[in-house]
Scaffold this motif. Structure first.
Motif, PDB file in Angstrom:
ATOM      1  N   MET A   1       1.207  -1.159   0.157  1.00  0.00           N
ATOM      2  CA  MET A   1      -0.397  -0.074   0.459  1.00  0.00           C
ATOM      3  C   MET A   1       0.355   1.315  -0.044  1.00  0.00           C
ATOM      4  O   MET A   1       1.920   1.457   0.592  1.00  0.00           O
ATOM      5  N   LYS A   2       0.628   2.176  -0.263  1.00  0.00           N
ATOM      6  CA  LYS A   2       1.902   3.350  -0.867  1.00  0.00           C
ATOM      7  C   LYS A   2       1.636   4.207   0.944  1.00  0.00           C
ATOM      8  O   LYS A   2       2.725   4.406   1.065  1.00  0.00           O
ATOM      9  N   TYR A   3       0.671   4.067   1.810  1.00  0.00           N
ATOM     10  CA  TYR A   3       0.803   4.623   2.588  1.00  0.00           C
ATOM     11  C   TYR A   3       0.590   3.918   4.074  1.00  0.00           C
ATOM     12  O   TYR A   3      -0.635   3.202   3.559  1.00  0.00           O
ATOM     13  N   PRO A   4       1.368   3.751   4.829  1.00  0.00           N
ATOM     14  CA  PRO A   4       0.905   3.407   5.944  1.00  0.00           C
ATOM     15  C   PRO A   4      -0.754   3.656   6.702  1.00  0.00           C
ATOM     16  O   PRO A   4      -0.443   4.958   6.098  1.00  0.00           O
ATOM     17  N   LEU A   5      -1.318   3.147   6.817  1.00  0.00           N
ATOM     18  CA  LEU A   5      -2.006   3.828   7.761  1.00  0.00           C
ATOM     19  C   LEU A   5      -2.216   3.827   9.098  1.00  0.00           C
ATOM     20  O   LEU A   5      -1.958   2.701   9.527  1.00  0.00           O
ATOM     21  N   ILE A   6      -2.653   5.163  10.203  1.00  0.00           N
ATOM     22  CA  ILE A   6      -1.882   4.769  11.424  1.00  0.00           C
ATOM     23  C   ILE A   6      -3.760   5.716  12.076  1.00  0.00           C
ATOM     24  O   ILE A   6      -3.865   6.746  12.359  1.00  0.00           O
ATOM     25  N   LEU A   7      -4.321   5.079  12.547  1.00  0.00           N
ATOM     26  CA  LEU A   7      -5.443   5.902  13.514  1.00  0.00           C
ATOM     27  C   LEU A   7      -4.615   5.972  15.105  1.00  0.00           C
ATOM     28  O   LEU A   7      -4.400   5.527  15.991  1.00  0.00           O
ATOM     29  N   ALA A   8      -5.245   7.596  15.299  1.00  0.00           N
ATOM     30  CA  ALA A   8      -4.518   8.420  16.188  1.00  0.00           C
ATOM     31  C   ALA A   8      -5.469   8.236  17.358  1.00  0.00           C
ATOM     32  O   ALA A   8      -6.209   8.997  17.765  1.00  0.00           O
ATOM     33  N   SER A   9      -5.538   6.889  18.031  1.00  0.00           N
ATOM     34  CA  SER A   9      -6.965   6.818  19.174  1.00  0.00           C
ATOM     35  C   SER A   9      -6.513   4.753  19.727  1.00  0.00           C
ATOM     36  O   SER A   9      -6.382   4.251  18.153  1.00  0.00           O
ATOM     37  N   SER A  10      -7.155   5.418  20.866  1.00  0.00           N
ATOM     38  CA  SER A  10      -7.180   3.794  21.534  1.00  0.00           C
ATOM     39  C   SER A  10      -8.735   3.243  22.044  1.00  0.00           C
ATOM     40  O   SER A  10      -8.641   2.411  22.698  1.00  0.00           O
ATOM     41  N   SER A  11      -9.773   4.054  20.984  1.00  0.00           N
ATOM     42  CA  SER A  11     -10.996   3.490  21.592  1.00  0.00           C
ATOM     43  C   SER A  11     -10.824   2.361  20.856  1.00  0.00           C
ATOM     44  O   SER A  11     -11.032   2.343  19.634  1.00  0.00           O
ATOM     45  N   PRO A  12     -11.677   0.861  21.694  1.00  0.00           N
ATOM     46  CA  PRO A  12     -12.331  -0.434  20.148  1.00  0.00           C
ATOM     47  C   PRO A  12     -13.448   0.582  19.409  1.00  0.00           C
ATOM     48  O   PRO A  12     -13.365  -0.311  18.344  1.00  0.00           O
ATOM     49  N   PHE A  13     -13.879   1.724  19.945  1.00  0.00           N
ATOM     50  CA  PHE A  13     -14.599   2.138  18.705  1.00  0.00           C
ATOM     51  C   PHE A  13     -14.542   2.440  17.227  1.00  0.00           C
ATOM     52  O   PHE A  13     -14.824   1.573  16.273  1.00  0.00           O
ATOM     53  N   ARG A  14     -14.001   3.559  17.726  1.00  0.00           N
ATOM     54  CA  ARG A  14     -13.081   3.735  16.070  1.00  0.00           C
ATOM     55  C   ARG A  14     -12.125   2.379  15.779  1.00  0.00           C
ATOM     56  O   ARG A  14     -12.192   3.075  14.586  1.00  0.00           O
ATOM     57  N   GLN A  15     -11.150   1.943  15.988  1.00  0.00           N
ATOM     58  CA  GLN A  15     -10.996   0.610  15.923  1.00  0.00           C
ATOM     59  C   GLN A  15     -11.734   0.048  14.764  1.00  0.00           C
ATOM     60  O   GLN A  15     -11.331  -0.310  13.609  1.00  0.00           O
ATOM     61  N   SER A  16     -13.383  -0.288  15.172  1.00  0.00           N
ATOM     62  CA  SER A  16     -13.713  -1.187  14.427  1.00  0.00           C
ATOM     63  C   SER A  16     -14.364  -0.704  13.546  1.00  0.00           C
ATOM     64  O   SER A  16     -14.461  -1.343  12.538  1.00  0.00           O
ATOM     65  N   LEU A  17     -14.639   0.639  13.637  1.00  0.00           N
ATOM     66  CA  LEU A  17     -15.219   1.494  12.151  1.00  0.00           C
ATOM     67  C   LEU A  17     -14.491   1.396  10.964  1.00  0.00           C
ATOM     68  O   LEU A  17     -14.522   0.982   9.908  1.00  0.00           O
ATOM     69  N   LEU A  18     -12.656   1.588  11.647  1.00  0.00           N
ATOM     70  CA  LEU A  18     -11.517   1.715  10.519  1.00  0.00           C
ATOM     71  C   LEU A  18     -11.473  -0.152   9.774  1.00  0.00           C
ATOM     72  O   LEU A  18     -11.344   0.521   8.917  1.00  0.00           O
ATOM     73  N   GLN A  19     -11.686  -0.725  10.711  1.00  0.00           N
ATOM     74  CA  GLN A  19     -11.880  -1.963  10.136  1.00  0.00           C
ATOM     75  C   GLN A  19     -12.807  -2.442   8.810  1.00  0.00           C
ATOM     76  O   GLN A  19     -12.190  -3.109   8.302  1.00  0.00           O
ATOM     77  N   LYS A  20     -13.696  -1.518   9.169  1.00  0.00           N
ATOM     78  CA  LYS A  20     -14.555  -1.588   7.937  1.00  0.00           C
ATOM     79  C   LYS A  20     -14.020  -1.799   6.272  1.00  0.00           C
ATOM     80  O   LYS A  20     -14.544  -1.803   5.467  1.00  0.00           O
ATOM     81  N   PHE A  21     -12.788  -0.768   6.036  1.00  0.00           N
ATOM     82  CA  PHE A  21     -11.898  -0.348   4.896  1.00  0.00           C
ATOM     83  C   PHE A  21     -11.654  -2.009   4.474  1.00  0.00           C
ATOM     84  O   PHE A  21     -11.110  -1.202   3.595  1.00  0.00           O
ATOM     85  N   ASN A  22     -11.040  -1.958   5.727  1.00  0.00           N
ATOM     86  CA  ASN A  22     -10.602  -4.051   4.875  1.00  0.00           C
ATOM     87  C   ASN A  22      -8.844  -3.460   5.019  1.00  0.00           C
ATOM     88  O   ASN A  22      -8.478  -3.701   3.497  1.00  0.00           O
ATOM     89  N   LEU A  23      -8.575  -2.155   5.282  1.00  0.00           N
ATOM     90  CA  LEU A  23      -7.068  -1.811   5.309  1.00  0.00           C
ATOM     91  C   LEU A  23      -6.280  -2.426   6.321  1.00  0.00           C
ATOM     92  O   LEU A  23      -6.193  -2.400   7.574  1.00  0.00           O
ATOM     93  N   PRO A  24      -4.782  -2.543   6.223  1.00  0.00           N
ATOM     94  CA  PRO A  24      -3.520  -2.556   7.642  1.00  0.00           C
ATOM     95  C   PRO A  24      -3.944  -0.921   8.193  1.00  0.00           C
ATOM     96  O   PRO A  24      -4.068  -0.205   7.510  1.00  0.00           O
ATOM     97  N   PHE A  25      -4.027  -0.927   9.209  1.00  0.00           N
ATOM     98  CA  PHE A  25      -3.478   0.277  10.345  1.00  0.00           C
ATOM     99  C   PHE A  25      -2.611  -0.054  11.849  1.00  0.00           C
ATOM    100  O   PHE A  25      -3.045  -1.199  12.247  1.00  0.00           O
ATOM    101  N   ASP A  26      -2.050   0.820  11.698  1.00  0.00           N
ATOM    102  CA  ASP A  26      -1.242   0.585  13.821  1.00  0.00           C
ATOM    103  C   ASP A  26      -1.966   1.664  13.850  1.00  0.00           C
ATOM    104  O   ASP A  26      -3.132   2.450  14.086  1.00  0.00           O
ATOM    105  N   THR A  27      -2.122   1.470  15.276  1.00  0.00           N
ATOM    106  CA  THR A  27      -3.138   2.204  16.749  1.00  0.00           C
ATOM    107  C   THR A  27      -2.133   2.983  17.797  1.00  0.00           C
ATOM    108  O   THR A  27      -1.146   2.446  17.994  1.00  0.00           O
TER     109      THR A  27
END
Length: 202
Positions: A1-27
């Motif tokens: 992938m062109k860019y690593p994705l990073i989520l600036a949150s420890s919220s399990p709700f935001r993490q589960s939402l971002l998982q809908k994009f089906n892309l790897p990400f760090d938090t």
């Protein structure tokens, strides 16, 4: 992938939402002071905090697209904090009974390499049913929404508190406006749908 994705949150709700994009990400947990500044409007607050959270990634990562988000509930032009206990949650919910509450979610995408960022604010309105004291108390005991702005979890039993929901993206109510996020990522050259082929190959 062109860019690593990073989520600036420890919220399990935001993490589960971002998982809908089906892309790897760090938090990571951004650990920013979320107090409002003097005379800061709710919209200014969520914009500033979502940007602060995203930029905090520079302490942990050297490259990537960082997603920062912050949310407040607004009622009668007052910012509503998290209730933290049942007494405050019952008090908040009793105020909301039969009325509407506006949720403002700030969203920032920050490119660690270029330093460029894009920010938007997504509103969402929740109209509450007329609720009895017994219903409010039973809800608080069942779901204990004491760390949630507005004293409810819309992704759970909280949905039963509402008369109607009005807004462009129901995900924003949970904490991450995915429609706007996909648009902002595309502006940085990351098309979520096109990136699926890379994910399948990896």
């Amino acid at each position: 992938m062109k860019y690593p994705l990073i989520l600036a949150s420890s919220s399990p709700f935001r993490q589960s939402l971002l998982q809908k994009f089906n892309l790897p990400f760090d938090t990571f947990s951004p650990n920013v002071d979320e107090s409002a500044l003097n005379n800061e409007t709710p919209a200014q607050l969520v914009k500033r905090l979502s940007e602060l959270k995203a930029r905090a990634a520079s302490k942990h990562f050297s490259k990537g697209l960082v997603i920062g988000s912050d949310q407040v509930a607004v009622f009668n032009e007052q910012i509503l904090g998290k209730p933290h206990n049942k007494h405050n949650a019952v008090k908040q919910s009793s105020l909301f009974s039969g009325h509407s509450v506006t949720f403002l979610t700030g969203l920032c995408v920050y490119d660690l390499t270029s330093g460029e960022s894009k920010t938007c604010i997504e509103p969402f309105n929740v109209t509450f049913k007329t609720l009895t004291d017994a219903q409010i108390s039973a809800y608080c005991d069942a779901e204990q929404p004491y760390n949630c702005a507005g004293s409810f979890k819309s992704e759970g039993l909280g949905i039963c508190l509402f008369e109607k929901l009005t807004g462009d993206d129901p995900n924003s109510l949970i904490g991450l406006p995915l429609i706007k996020l996909s648009q902002l990522l595309a502006e940085f050259g990351l098309d979520v749908l096109s990136a699926q082929s890379n994910t399948a190959l990896s």
